[in-house]
Design a protein around this motif. Structure first.
Motif, PDB file in Angstrom:
ATOM      1  N   VAL A 100       0.839  -1.203   0.000  1.00  0.00           N
ATOM      2  CA  VAL A 100       0.000   0.000   0.000  1.00  0.00           C
ATOM      3  C   VAL A 100       0.877   1.257   0.000  1.00  0.00           C
ATOM      4  O   VAL A 100       0.634   2.201  -0.755  1.00  0.00           O
ATOM      5  CB  VAL A 100      -0.972   0.004   1.213  1.00  0.00           C
ATOM      6  CG1 VAL A 100      -1.644   1.361   1.367  1.00  0.00           C
ATOM      7  CG2 VAL A 100      -2.023  -1.075   1.035  1.00  0.00           C
ATOM      8  N   VAL A 101       1.938   1.227   0.806  1.00  0.00           N
ATOM      9  CA  VAL A 101       2.844   2.379   0.850  1.00  0.00           C
ATOM     10  C   VAL A 101       3.431   2.651  -0.536  1.00  0.00           C
ATOM     11  O   VAL A 101       3.461   3.792  -1.004  1.00  0.00           O
ATOM     12  CB  VAL A 101       3.975   2.150   1.891  1.00  0.00           C
ATOM     13  CG1 VAL A 101       5.057   3.219   1.753  1.00  0.00           C
ATOM     14  CG2 VAL A 101       3.397   2.161   3.299  1.00  0.00           C
ATOM     15  N   ALA A 102       3.840   1.560  -1.210  1.00  0.00           N
ATOM     16  CA  ALA A 102       4.408   1.716  -2.554  1.00  0.00           C
ATOM     17  C   ALA A 102       3.384   2.309  -3.510  1.00  0.00           C
ATOM     18  O   ALA A 102       3.710   3.130  -4.364  1.00  0.00           O
ATOM     19  CB  ALA A 102       4.885   0.361  -3.068  1.00  0.00           C
ATOM     20  N   LEU A 103       2.122   1.909  -3.346  1.00  0.00           N
ATOM     21  CA  LEU A 103       1.071   2.387  -4.243  1.00  0.00           C
ATOM     22  C   LEU A 103       0.712   3.839  -3.969  1.00  0.00           C
ATOM     23  O   LEU A 103       0.412   4.598  -4.889  1.00  0.00           O
ATOM     24  CB  LEU A 103      -0.190   1.519  -4.083  1.00  0.00           C
ATOM     25  CG  LEU A 103      -0.078   0.093  -4.587  1.00  0.00           C
ATOM     26  CD1 LEU A 103      -1.355  -0.671  -4.296  1.00  0.00           C
ATOM     27  CD2 LEU A 103       0.206   0.080  -6.080  1.00  0.00           C
ATOM     28  N   VAL A 104       0.739   4.218  -2.706  1.00  0.00           N
ATOM     29  CA  VAL A 104       0.254   5.544  -2.336  1.00  0.00           C
ATOM     30  C   VAL A 104       1.337   6.613  -2.467  1.00  0.00           C
ATOM     31  O   VAL A 104       1.044   7.774  -2.739  1.00  0.00           O
ATOM     32  CB  VAL A 104      -0.319   5.504  -0.885  1.00  0.00           C
ATOM     33  CG1 VAL A 104      -0.710   6.889  -0.419  1.00  0.00           C
ATOM     34  CG2 VAL A 104      -1.533   4.584  -0.853  1.00  0.00           C
ATOM     35  N   SER A 105       2.607   6.205  -2.322  1.00  0.00           N
ATOM     36  CA  SER A 105       3.678   7.211  -2.263  1.00  0.00           C
ATOM     37  C   SER A 105       3.706   8.187  -3.450  1.00  0.00           C
ATOM     38  O   SER A 105       3.913   9.383  -3.224  1.00  0.00           O
ATOM     39  CB  SER A 105       5.031   6.535  -2.058  1.00  0.00           C
ATOM     40  OG  SER A 105       5.254   5.604  -3.077  1.00  0.00           O
ATOM     41  N   PRO A 106       3.505   7.767  -4.707  1.00  0.00           N
ATOM     42  CA  PRO A 106       3.527   8.754  -5.805  1.00  0.00           C
ATOM     43  C   PRO A 106       2.432   9.811  -5.660  1.00  0.00           C
ATOM     44  O   PRO A 106       2.656  10.980  -5.974  1.00  0.00           O
ATOM     45  CB  PRO A 106       3.289   7.912  -7.057  1.00  0.00           C
ATOM     46  CG  PRO A 106       3.536   6.520  -6.657  1.00  0.00           C
ATOM     47  CD  PRO A 106       3.252   6.420  -5.213  1.00  0.00           C
ATOM     48  N   GLN A 107       1.258   9.376  -5.144  1.00  0.00           N
ATOM     49  CA  GLN A 107       0.161  10.346  -4.974  1.00  0.00           C
ATOM     50  C   GLN A 107       0.504  11.369  -3.909  1.00  0.00           C
ATOM     51  O   GLN A 107       0.252  12.563  -4.071  1.00  0.00           O
ATOM     52  CB  GLN A 107      -1.125   9.608  -4.581  1.00  0.00           C
ATOM     53  CG  GLN A 107      -1.671   8.749  -5.706  1.00  0.00           C
ATOM     54  CD  GLN A 107      -2.778   7.842  -5.213  1.00  0.00           C
ATOM     55  OE1 GLN A 107      -3.601   8.231  -4.390  1.00  0.00           O
ATOM     56  NE2 GLN A 107      -2.785   6.619  -5.713  1.00  0.00           N
ATOM     57  N   ILE A 108       1.104  10.872  -2.814  1.00  0.00           N
ATOM     58  CA  ILE A 108       1.507  11.796  -1.747  1.00  0.00           C
ATOM     59  C   ILE A 108       2.531  12.774  -2.297  1.00  0.00           C
ATOM     60  O   ILE A 108       2.462  13.978  -2.055  1.00  0.00           O
ATOM     61  CB  ILE A 108       2.090  11.024  -0.550  1.00  0.00           C
ATOM     62  CG1 ILE A 108       1.003  10.151   0.082  1.00  0.00           C
ATOM     63  CG2 ILE A 108       2.673  11.970   0.493  1.00  0.00           C
ATOM     64  CD1 ILE A 108       1.482   9.226   1.165  1.00  0.00           C
ATOM     65  N   LYS A 109       3.472  12.227  -3.087  1.00  0.00           N
ATOM     66  CA  LYS A 109       4.531  13.059  -3.649  1.00  0.00           C
ATOM     67  C   LYS A 109       3.928  14.152  -4.539  1.00  0.00           C
ATOM     68  O   LYS A 109       4.245  15.338  -4.386  1.00  0.00           O
ATOM     69  CB  LYS A 109       5.497  12.182  -4.455  1.00  0.00           C
ATOM     70  CG  LYS A 109       6.899  12.744  -4.534  1.00  0.00           C
ATOM     71  CD  LYS A 109       7.874  11.708  -5.051  1.00  0.00           C
ATOM     72  CE  LYS A 109       8.225  11.964  -6.496  1.00  0.00           C
ATOM     73  NZ  LYS A 109       8.989  10.863  -7.094  1.00  0.00           N
ATOM     74  N   LEU A 139       2.177  16.782  -2.495  1.00  0.00           N
ATOM     75  CA  LEU A 139       3.094  17.725  -1.856  1.00  0.00           C
ATOM     76  C   LEU A 139       3.599  18.755  -2.853  1.00  0.00           C
ATOM     77  O   LEU A 139       3.690  19.939  -2.557  1.00  0.00           O
ATOM     78  CB  LEU A 139       4.284  16.974  -1.239  1.00  0.00           C
ATOM     79  CG  LEU A 139       3.999  16.234   0.081  1.00  0.00           C
ATOM     80  CD1 LEU A 139       5.214  15.416   0.505  1.00  0.00           C
ATOM     81  CD2 LEU A 139       3.622  17.229   1.178  1.00  0.00           C
ATOM     82  N   LEU A 140       3.906  18.268  -4.082  1.00  0.00           N
ATOM     83  CA  LEU A 140       4.414  19.168  -5.110  1.00  0.00           C
ATOM     84  C   LEU A 140       3.385  20.237  -5.454  1.00  0.00           C
ATOM     85  O   LEU A 140       3.697  21.419  -5.587  1.00  0.00           O
ATOM     86  CB  LEU A 140       4.802  18.379  -6.370  1.00  0.00           C
ATOM     87  CG  LEU A 140       6.090  17.562  -6.252  1.00  0.00           C
ATOM     88  CD1 LEU A 140       6.332  16.748  -7.508  1.00  0.00           C
ATOM     89  CD2 LEU A 140       7.289  18.487  -5.981  1.00  0.00           C
ATOM     90  N   LYS A 141       2.125  19.793  -5.547  1.00  0.00           N
ATOM     91  CA  LYS A 141       1.048  20.736  -5.884  1.00  0.00           C
ATOM     92  C   LYS A 141       0.934  21.810  -4.812  1.00  0.00           C
ATOM     93  O   LYS A 141       0.816  22.989  -5.095  1.00  0.00           O
ATOM     94  CB  LYS A 141      -0.285  19.975  -5.992  1.00  0.00           C
ATOM     95  CG  LYS A 141      -0.678  19.686  -7.441  1.00  0.00           C
ATOM     96  CD  LYS A 141      -2.020  18.990  -7.476  1.00  0.00           C
ATOM     97  CE  LYS A 141      -2.083  18.006  -8.640  1.00  0.00           C
ATOM     98  NZ  LYS A 141      -3.096  16.987  -8.397  1.00  0.00           N
ATOM     99  N   ARG A 142       0.991  21.349  -3.538  1.00  0.00           N
ATOM    100  CA  ARG A 142       0.830  22.288  -2.431  1.00  0.00           C
ATOM    101  C   ARG A 142       1.964  23.317  -2.447  1.00  0.00           C
ATOM    102  O   ARG A 142       1.748  24.498  -2.226  1.00  0.00           O
ATOM    103  CB  ARG A 142       0.830  21.521  -1.103  1.00  0.00           C
ATOM    104  CG  ARG A 142       0.294  22.364   0.049  1.00  0.00           C
ATOM    105  CD  ARG A 142       0.279  21.593   1.347  1.00  0.00           C
ATOM    106  NE  ARG A 142      -0.695  20.519   1.342  1.00  0.00           N
ATOM    107  CZ  ARG A 142      -0.771  19.609   2.320  1.00  0.00           C
ATOM    108  NH1 ARG A 142       0.082  19.649   3.325  1.00  0.00           N
ATOM    109  NH2 ARG A 142      -1.677  18.668   2.289  1.00  0.00           N
ATOM    110  N   ARG A 143       3.162  22.816  -2.759  1.00  0.00           N
ATOM    111  CA  ARG A 143       4.304  23.711  -2.791  1.00  0.00           C
ATOM    112  C   ARG A 143       4.143  24.743  -3.924  1.00  0.00           C
ATOM    113  O   ARG A 143       4.482  25.910  -3.776  1.00  0.00           O
ATOM    114  CB  ARG A 143       5.592  22.898  -3.000  1.00  0.00           C
ATOM    115  CG  ARG A 143       6.809  23.569  -2.390  1.00  0.00           C
ATOM    116  CD  ARG A 143       8.018  22.663  -2.413  1.00  0.00           C
ATOM    117  NE  ARG A 143       7.910  21.556  -1.463  1.00  0.00           N
ATOM    118  CZ  ARG A 143       8.688  20.476  -1.497  1.00  0.00           C
ATOM    119  NH1 ARG A 143       9.565  20.325  -2.473  1.00  0.00           N
ATOM    120  NH2 ARG A 143       8.571  19.539  -0.601  1.00  0.00           N
TER     121      ARG A 143
END
Lengths: 300, 316
Positions: free
Chosen positions: A282-291, A294-298
């Motif tokens: 799940v972590v592997a699947l979710v990490s790109p979305q989190i990334k 974060l980029l969008k927020r920045r």
């Protein structure tokens, strides 16, 4: 946390099962055909190779026969689906459960040992002169790499291109005069041929073919395809297939990490393995979305 | 002075082995799935080594029924480089045997180690691996059924044709029953939800049902017990835990004791007294007899007095 043996072992497992993952990719993504035959065709390949090897045939001959048997199993699923109009999922389940009995018939018992037999792994260890934990992953990487290259070449032939189009746009392909049914039968057959080859490698690695060794194959296959797509992208078929193969390796490394979780003072017990593995996936699947989040927020 | 010196030398000789056994050992365990009998072997093993004064750190691995994980566990254990590996069940032992050639390995709970390719012969294993077989005492179990039912003509049996152990046991049962002039009526299942139907199919065809050591059927045992209660058909099992669940009787290998005996083998290996290559595969001699009074009454059989007298445990 993870030893050299466990790490090399994960690469060895990842590449051996990588062939199965390529098969799953072919049905699941290219043909748009969810195929559960794999839970039966993996032990089928193991059974056929175990019987041929213990009857004194060369392991390569045993593996070739395993591919043939897997192809037939997949083709049966394809025929049940296209000619008898049985829903693809159901057709593949029917083939899968019948393979359970067939595999016991082939071996004459539920578990057939390969310990002490001259397998391809033993021959390669002797030939390369390397330690088993290095030579086995190299051997499996070569086999899955060659299969990947063959598959890439095949999908660039006109027959292969027609197969790619079969999953994308069945109507167009029919109007172009391609026999869609034949494409499905051949494609599912090809997929299961690769799965059976995977089973033949796994059996030689495990030291035995066991009728229960197919349980959970499809889960591992789909998880590997999706992890590969998430981590390595899918701009074109070649890249997507390479990603699927790498996804298989990453999936096995994730399990190796889960196995290496220290017990004792820590609250995890050996029975938590499935949960820890699932969490890592799940972590592997979710990490790109989190990334990307974060980029969008920045950016904002 | 000489006496003192001799005393010191003797003291040294006595204490050295003590110091030796007080060192910390590591043992890695590979088990295919969690299951009461398998867990009992693991517990027995750990308890006995502790009793014997060994200070052991365990790395425990359970593959949760997944053979792919099973091989990865074998690689993991190779990296842990323990002093000893304990493998529980056939597939776990095969994967470890394939991957680990230079660390002592002891298996337990393997029915037929020769057919599984683990050892060349039971007397002389030859490599880095030996252990204990849990071959069920089928002959003595059939004799027990005959004590309950001297006129028994047909015994029904339920097993999973996909379990290697069950095939070995069923073939053995047929061989033994043939010698006794008893017919065997078989019903096979693919999963534990098929047990009810399989038991029903045996009603009217046999005088008693015998459940071998079959993981699938034992997990779904209640269904068979229910059918036997309804039809006054006595059901016998090959493990004692099932007697507590409602079978009439069992003469069985006690898995906890099996773990104890495997630990005795391990103590010899860890103490440097023996190598698996020279250790014959052991079987458990001490069998346990359990009877269930209520189950016998509900299924219409009397417990013979001589059985009652030698029972290790009577469940009321």
């Amino acid at each position: 946390m993870i030893s050299l043996y466990a790490f090399m072992g994960a690469i060895e497992q990842g590449t051996a099962f990588g062939l199965m993952v390529l098969g799953v990719y072919l049905t699941f993504r290219v043909l748009d055909f969810p195929d559960l035959t794999v839970d039966g065709s993996l032990p089928l390949g193991a059974a056929v190779s175990a019987v041929t090897i213990s009857n004194g045939y060369h392991p390569v001959a045993g593996m070739a026969m395993a591919v043939g048997a897997g192809f037939i199993a997949g083709a049966v699923t394809g025929i049940l689906n296209t000619k008898f109009k049985i829903l693809h999922l159901l057709a593949s389940i029917l083939t899968m459960i019948s393979l359970y009995s067939i595999n016991i018939r082939i071996m004459g018992r539920p578990n057939m040992t390969l310990l002490g037999e001259d397998t391809l792994i033993d021959q390669f260890i002797e030939l390369s002169g390397l330690a088993p934990h290095f030579s086995t992953p190299i051997l499996f990487a070569i086999i899955s790499g060659l299969t990947l290259l063959t598959l890439i070449w095949f999908l660039k032939t006109s027959f292969g291109l027609a197969m790619l189009a079969t999953g994308d746009n069945p109507k167009m392909i029919t109007s172009l005069g391609v026999n869609r049914d034949m494409m499905i039968i051949f494609g599912v057959g090809l997929s299961n041929g690769m799965v059976a080859l995977s089973g033949a490698l796994v059996a030689q690695n495990q030291g035995a073919a066991d009728v229960n060794m197919g349980i959970g194959t499809i889960i591992a296959g789909l998880a590997s395809v999706i992890i590969g797509e998430t981590l390595f992208g899918k701009p074109n078929v070649t890249r997507a297939m390479l990603a699927a193969l790498l996804g298989s390796v990453v999936y096995r490394i994730a399990i190796a990490l889960a196995l290496g979780v220290r017990l004792g003072n820590f609250a995890f017990t050996p029975s938590d393995l499935n949960l820890v593995t699932a969490a890592l996936v799940v972590v592997a699947l979710v990490s790109p979305q989190i990334k990307s989040g974060l980029l969008k927020r920045r950016a904002a | 002075m000489k006496k003192i010196l001799l005393f010191l030398v003797l003291l040294f000789m006595v204490t050295v082995p003590v110091i030796h056994s007080a060192q910390t050992h590591t043992v890695s365990i590979s088990q295919i799935v969690e299951h009461p009998s398998l867990d009992a072997m693991r517990d027995g093993f750990k308890d006995r080594l502790k009793e014997a004064g060994f200070d052991v750190i365990y790395n425990e691995h359970i593959a949760q029924g997944n053979q792919a994980t099973n091989i990865q566990i074998a690689n993991q254990i190779k990296g842990e480089n323990p002093d000893l590996v304990l493998t529980i069940t056939t597939p776990s032992s095969q994967a470890v045997a394939q991957k680990i050639k230079d660390i002592p390995v002891l298996f337990t709970g393997v029915t037929d180690p020769v057919a599984a390719g683990l050892v060349k012969s039971l007397m002389l294993p030859g490599k880095n691996i030996s252990g204990m077989t849990d071959m069920s005492p089928v002959l003595r179990q059939v004799e027990l059924i005959k004590e309950f039912l001297p006129e028994v003509k047909t015994i029904g049996t339920i097993y999973n044709a996909g379990e290697a152990n069950s095939i070995v046991l069923t073939n053995l049962l047929k061989e033994i029953c043939k010698d006794f002039g008893i017919k065997v009526e078989e019903a096979s299942v693919a999963n534990s939800s098929g047990v009810y139907q399989a038991a029903k199919s045996l009603v009217g065809k046999c005088d008693a049902i015998y459940i071998p050591l079959d993981n699938t059927v034992v997990s779904g045992l209640e269904a068979a017990i229910k059918v036997c209660r309804q039809n006054k058909l006595p059901i016998f099992s090959a493990d004692t835990d099932s007697v507590k669940r409602g079978t009439v009787a069992a003469l069985a290998v006690d898995y906890y004791r099996m773990g104890l005996q495997t630990a005795d083998m391990a103590a010899r290996v860890l103490g440097g007294k023996a190598k698996p290559a020279d250790m014959p595969v052991e079987t458990l001699q001490n069998l346990r007899l359990f009877v269930n009074e209520k189950a016998a009454a509900r299924m219409g059989v009397k417990i013979p007095r001589q059985v009652m007298e030698r029972a290790d445990e009577v469940i009321k």
